[in-house]
Every structure is written in C-alpha cells, then in structure tokens.
Design a protein around this motif. Structure first.
Motif, PDB file in Angstrom:
ATOM      1  N   ALA A 297      47.300  35.524  30.483  1.00 43.53           N
ATOM      2  CA  ALA A 297      46.207  36.196  31.197  1.00 43.53           C
ATOM      3  C   ALA A 297      46.471  36.339  32.688  1.00 43.53           C
ATOM      4  CB  ALA A 297      44.907  35.427  30.971  1.00 43.53           C
ATOM      5  N   GLY A 298      47.335  35.482  33.233  1.00 44.58           N
ATOM      6  CA  GLY A 298      47.524  35.468  34.679  1.00 44.58           C
ATOM      7  C   GLY A 298      46.343  34.808  35.360  1.00 44.58           C
ATOM      8  N   PRO A 299      46.447  34.585  36.663  1.00 43.55           N
ATOM      9  CA  PRO A 299      45.290  34.043  37.400  1.00 43.55           C
ATOM     10  C   PRO A 299      44.168  35.082  37.433  1.00 43.55           C
ATOM     11  CG  PRO A 299      47.061  34.638  38.918  1.00 43.55           C
ATOM     12  CD  PRO A 299      47.601  34.841  37.536  1.00 43.55           C
ATOM     13  N   ARG A 300      42.964  34.667  37.740  1.00 43.92           N
ATOM     14  CA  ARG A 300      41.828  35.600  37.744  1.00 43.92           C
ATOM     15  C   ARG A 300      41.983  36.688  38.802  1.00 43.92           C
ATOM     16  NH1 ARG A 300      37.208  35.020  41.005  1.00 43.92           N
ATOM     17  NH2 ARG A 300      35.681  35.228  39.345  1.00 43.92           N
ATOM     18  N   ARG A 302      44.482  38.470  39.174  1.00 46.20           N
ATOM     19  CA  ARG A 302      45.290  39.567  38.639  1.00 46.20           C
ATOM     20  C   ARG A 302      44.373  40.626  38.020  1.00 46.20           C
ATOM     21  NH1 ARG A 302      49.937  38.240  34.297  1.00 46.20           N
ATOM     22  NH2 ARG A 302      50.830  37.074  36.051  1.00 46.20           N
ATOM     23  N   LEU A 303      44.016  41.629  38.798  1.00 48.77           N
ATOM     24  CA  LEU A 303      43.076  42.656  38.325  1.00 48.77           C
ATOM     25  C   LEU A 303      43.799  43.749  37.547  1.00 48.77           C
ATOM     26  CD1 LEU A 303      40.659  42.885  41.373  1.00 48.77           C
ATOM     27  CD2 LEU A 303      40.628  41.343  39.402  1.00 48.77           C
ATOM     28  N   HIS A 304      42.999  44.563  36.870  1.00 48.35           N
ATOM     29  CA  HIS A 304      43.540  45.596  35.990  1.00 48.35           C
ATOM     30  C   HIS A 304      43.015  46.962  36.414  1.00 48.35           C
ATOM     31  CE1 HIS A 304      45.036  42.544  33.123  1.00 48.35           C
ATOM     32  NE2 HIS A 304      44.053  41.838  33.655  1.00 48.35           N
ATOM     33  N   PRO A 305      43.868  47.995  36.356  1.00 50.41           N
ATOM     34  CA  PRO A 305      43.363  49.338  36.649  1.00 50.41           C
ATOM     35  C   PRO A 305      42.380  49.763  35.560  1.00 50.41           C
ATOM     36  CG  PRO A 305      45.653  49.425  35.889  1.00 50.41           C
ATOM     37  CD  PRO A 305      45.297  47.979  36.024  1.00 50.41           C
ATOM     38  N   LEU A 306      41.441  50.601  35.941  1.00 47.21           N
ATOM     39  CA  LEU A 306      40.388  51.019  35.007  1.00 47.21           C
ATOM     40  C   LEU A 306      40.946  51.671  33.747  1.00 47.21           C
ATOM     41  CD1 LEU A 306      37.396  52.431  37.049  1.00 47.21           C
ATOM     42  CD2 LEU A 306      37.260  50.932  35.070  1.00 47.21           C
ATOM     43  N   SER A 308      43.582  50.835  32.203  1.00 48.12           N
ATOM     44  CA  SER A 308      44.525  49.952  31.524  1.00 48.12           C
ATOM     45  C   SER A 308      44.062  49.564  30.127  1.00 48.12           C
ATOM     46  CB  SER A 308      44.758  48.688  32.345  1.00 48.12           C
ATOM     47  OG  SER A 308      43.545  47.966  32.474  1.00 48.12           O
TER      48      SER A 308
END
Lengths: 318, 318
Positions: A297-300, A302-306, A308
């Motif tokens: 999951a990675g650290p929190r 680490r955001l995701h593009p919409l 994705s």
C-alpha cells in the motif's frame, strides 16, 4: 540516517535470521548480503544477520561466516548473530560480529523442545559462552523465548522471566530481549510481564520481539511504547512463522512497524521507502507473497491520481 | 449470547457486504445465508448483510432480497443493508431489513469517483432516502467514507466529516459510521477526527469501520476504545480489499478483532471458536486464503501437545 532528527527508537532487523531460517530453499549468500547492505543503507542501525548453528539443524544459516564477512557495515551500526554454544561464539567472534545472541525459553517444556535441556542447564552453559564473548570484547544479548506465553504450557510465570533475566544480567549480558515466540502476547500480557520485570530489575530495559501470529504484534509494540520501552525486533516483509499456525504471519513486519511509528510521531532514522524497496527485493528472492502490508500500500502519503482506478472498482466502497 | 456477561461492545459484521462485494466469483445465495446464520448463532447481534444496488454495478449483491428473506434472525439482533438510492431503500424495506445504510465520502474527489456527484448533491439525495426509511419505521445508518484520509487528496479536513455528520443527524440518521476506506487511519488521525467530531456533536457516538491496508486496523480500534467508542465494523476472515493496494488485506478481521477485545478484558457476547468455524467456512466458499490470523492460530488458550511439533522445527526459535 536523516540529519537533524532525534531518533528515539531502535529497530533491530531480524528478517535475515528469524525471518528466513525456516525457508525451504537456500537463499544465496549474495542475496543475503545485498539485503543486509540495503537495510543499513535505509538507516537501520542494528541487524541480526545470521546464526552460528549447526548447518544440520538450520541449513539456511550454513553461510553464517560468509554473510558476516561480506556485508558493508556503516560506522555506528551493530551486527549481531545467534550463537547457541561456545563453538558458535568462537565462530561468530572470528567472523567479526559486534554482538552475539544467546537464548533460552521461559518455560521448561519449550526449552527442552528447543534446546533439549532444562532451563538451569541452559543457564549454566550460557554463563560460559557469555564469559567467552565478554573476554573477546563482544557484546552479548540474552533472548528469553516464550516470555509472553508457551504453546505447550499456556501462561508463563513472570517469575521465570525475571529469574532468567537476573541470571543473564549477573552473567554479563548487556541487553535482554523478551521473545513472543508463538504470538501469544496481548497488550495486557505485555504490561504484566514487562511490569514485573521492571519491578524486579529496574535497570533492565528489555528489547521486545513480537510475532504477529494472532494479528496483535503492533498492539503489543504500542503497549511496550506505553511502558517507555524503546527497542523492538522486527523482520522485513513480516517473514518468519510459527510451527503451530501454518499460514499465520511471522515476525512483526519491519516496514509496517516503521510506518506505524512514524505515523505516531516517533523517529527511527529509517527511510521507509528504501525499506519498502528492500522488502520487495526480499519477496522476489523468496518467490512468495510476504505478509507485509505497507510494502503493497505504501505510506498514507502515497496518493493516487483520480484516473488510477476504474469507477466500477471504487463503487460503493465505505 | 453468553449468559451473565455484560456485553460492552458491539461488532457489526460486514463481511458478506464489504468483504465479498468485489469477489470475482458469485457466492451462492445459500452459502451467504448459511454464513449469516452462523454469525448470528456465534453471538453476533448486528450484521450488514448485503447491498440493494444495481446488479450491474455490484453483481455479487444481485441476490440482496433473497439473502435478507432467507436468514433466520434471532430476537434482539439487527440486520442492515446498503441502499444508495430510493429504489434500493424501497427494496430493502420490502425485504425486511431493520436498518438501511446510506453513505457518501468526506472528500469531493472520492465522492465523485464513488457516486458520480458532489457531496452536496449526495446529501440532498440522502435526505429523501432517509425520510423514506424513517416513515417506514426502518432505522438509518449514515456512513462517511474516507473519513480518515482520501487516496486522491490525502488528509481530509475534520470539518468535512463534521459537516456531513451534522447533515446526517439533521436528516434523521440514527447512527454515524466513520469509514477508513483505504486504510489511511492511524491512532493519531483517529484521535484527531473523532475528537473534533465529539467536540462539534457531543451526542453523536460514531461506529468505526477500519481497513487493515497498512496493518494498523487493530491499533485504530484501540485508539477508538481509548476515546470511549464502543461500536466497530469488521469482516469475517479479513475479507475485502483496497483498489489501490492489490494484495493488501481488507476490512479489519472480525475474529482477530474479537480475540483482541476478549484478551483486553472486553465483552462482545461472541463465541470466538464459533466465529473461527464460520471464517473457515467462508475461506472454503471463497476458495482462497483469507488474511485472518486467529482462524489459523486459534486463541492463545489453544495449547499444543509436546509431540505436536518435531524438535527440528522448533529449533532455535525465539
């Protein structure tokens, strides 16, 4: 290590020892060395690298000397290895470890199963190995297995943990580790055992070694933090296991632990992303999915593009 | 339920809804009903059984009405179902649920991705569905997704959670659930969000719904318990998932949660061994290894005979 940050916790990485010791396939020595070097580079300062045991008992550790000689140890770090007897201690010292780890169990039945002798006989033998190490200028950690519960006997009397810790300290052991060998600890048990140890031996600050067999390892770390305990042992990727719970996870996972600690405002001096890279490398080396969560999951942060994720996938998620 | 025991915590089981909604293979209706009946028999008193949604959006929930009509609901228990719109609410009421669950997201981007509209538009629509349910004498739970962090935006302002919770309460929602949809909560975040919610709406005691995406779900429950929150949502076997972390675990696992709560002196009224049996049944039905730990290891009171493990297997374990 990060500059300008006050590191208040120590993580001892045990994945290359406790984590992989029961792996069916031999992990090539070069892979072990690369992983240890990557852990040091990620900011881990204390690594339990191997065991100087009979290769018949633990074939995975047959390359102990080559591993210790092969790693590139940064200044200020410590490398340790298990050594169950004086032959192992001699070999570990020759190879150049900073510390050896001696161990026994807090319950008679587990000690007999693990070491084939009584607790008293183990203590007598350990006295000799500790003296050997101390005279060679090598540190000694004393680990107490099944300190929070025994799979054969259930609850373990805190008095047994205290008695062994006192014998360790008298013999010259510099650090006591309490091992939750088969994941029987809970926050309440941690508070009871560590509390009674502190009452009896106020100067001993144990390191805590949890297994996540029942999913409670991080809760137990949190209980330890609440008691002011600052040293924890964990394994990259959550490797390791429990002979009584096939399929259950092993040691508490280093990167999950570091992520929790950082999210809770603690400093470990460890670069989480570099740790995750090492865990992904270990998963590739072992060729099976590891129990670690943060490596996926990675650290929190680490955001995701919409775009994705497909809308259908995200639908009606709460 | 056990006699003579004061149950101080409520677990809402969501495995048959959130847990399996993304399973590729359709779980036969008879299996769903058997599992829900087993959960009730184990002492679970609150079950989120299904979703009254379009079968095109969530094919796994196409049998929602049959599931609700098929279960044998003991007296004193509550069965609820998700209903994203008035058509779903009508169907859920007709089928005989005790409560419906309405939901939206605390971040605009996640709400648009999940529900294809703004938070304000969702709130306006929810007002209508809540009125429908209330007039039919059915309870309404209002769930707020990504309440502890959004995979697209990162931190979510507590003010957004408070605003939605207030709108829910004004509309007649009887219970607020805070959902950690992609496992971004940590104990610190739980304390911050729940603390600000309590300051703003002291009479709202939320239910907490955690995912174990980063291994911290039980730590977050512990943080909730520390705040006096007594209702938690979990999924049998740790089913469920996160579209951003393939391979990461899903909802916090019910039997791992119950084991932790019991080991910490709480009472749930749930028989852990019966719960484990249900989880093993679910694992067989889904045909894959579930993330649950206690279903493999059992509670710590499950001891092992000395000859249950070969000496070589136990060797040098700490």
């Amino acid at each position: 290590m990060l500059q300008g940050v006050v590191v208040n916790l120590t993580i001892t990485e045990v994945g290359l020892r406790d984590g992989i010791q029961s792996e069916a396939h031999f992990v090539p020595t070069a892979d072990k060395i690369r992983l240890i070097d990557a852990l040091f580079a990620a900011g881990v300062r204390s690594i339990e690298a191997t065991s100087f045991v009979s290769p018949h008992a633990v074939p995975q550790m047959a390359d102990a000397e080559d591993v210790v000689r092969g790693v590139h140890k940064p200044i200020g770090t410590r490398l340790c290895a298990l050594a169950p007897n004086s032959r192992g201690v001699h070999a570990a010292i020759r190879a150049g470890v900073d510390d050896i780890v001696v161990f026994l169990s807090a319950s008679e039945s587990h000690n007999r199963k693990n070491l084939n002798r009584s607790i008293d006989a183990s203590l007598a033998a350990i006295e000799e190995t500790v003296a050997l190490a101390v005279s060679a200028g090598v540190g000694v950690k004393g680990a107490i297995a099944v300190a929070f519960g025994c799979p054969f006997e259930g609850d373990v009397e805190s008095s047994s943990v205290v008695r062994i810790a006192r014998a360790f300290t008298d013999a010259g052991v510099s650090r006591i580790t309490l091992g939750d060998t088969t994941g029987m600890a809970s926050p309440e048990v941690v508070k009871r055992v560590c509390g009674e140890l502190k009452d009896a031996l106020p100067n001993v600050e144990p390191a805590l070694h949890f297994h996540n067999t029942r999913g409670m390892a991080l809760l137990n770390v949190a209980a330890g933090l609440g008691l002011g305990i600052n040293t924890y042992e964990s394994a990259l990727g959550g490797t390791g296991g429990c002979p009584f719970a096939p399929g259950a996870t092993g040691n508490v996972c280093t990167e999950d632990l570091v992520n929790f600690l950082h999210e809770s405002g603690h400093e470990t001096g460890i670069n989480l992303e570099a740790l995750i890279d090492a865990s992904v490398d270990l998963e590739r080396v072992l060729g099976r999915t590891l129990p670690g969560q943060v490596m996926r999951a990675g650290p929190r942060s680490r955001l995701h593009p919409l775009d994705s994720v497909r809308t259908a996938t995200a639908k009606v998620t709460i």
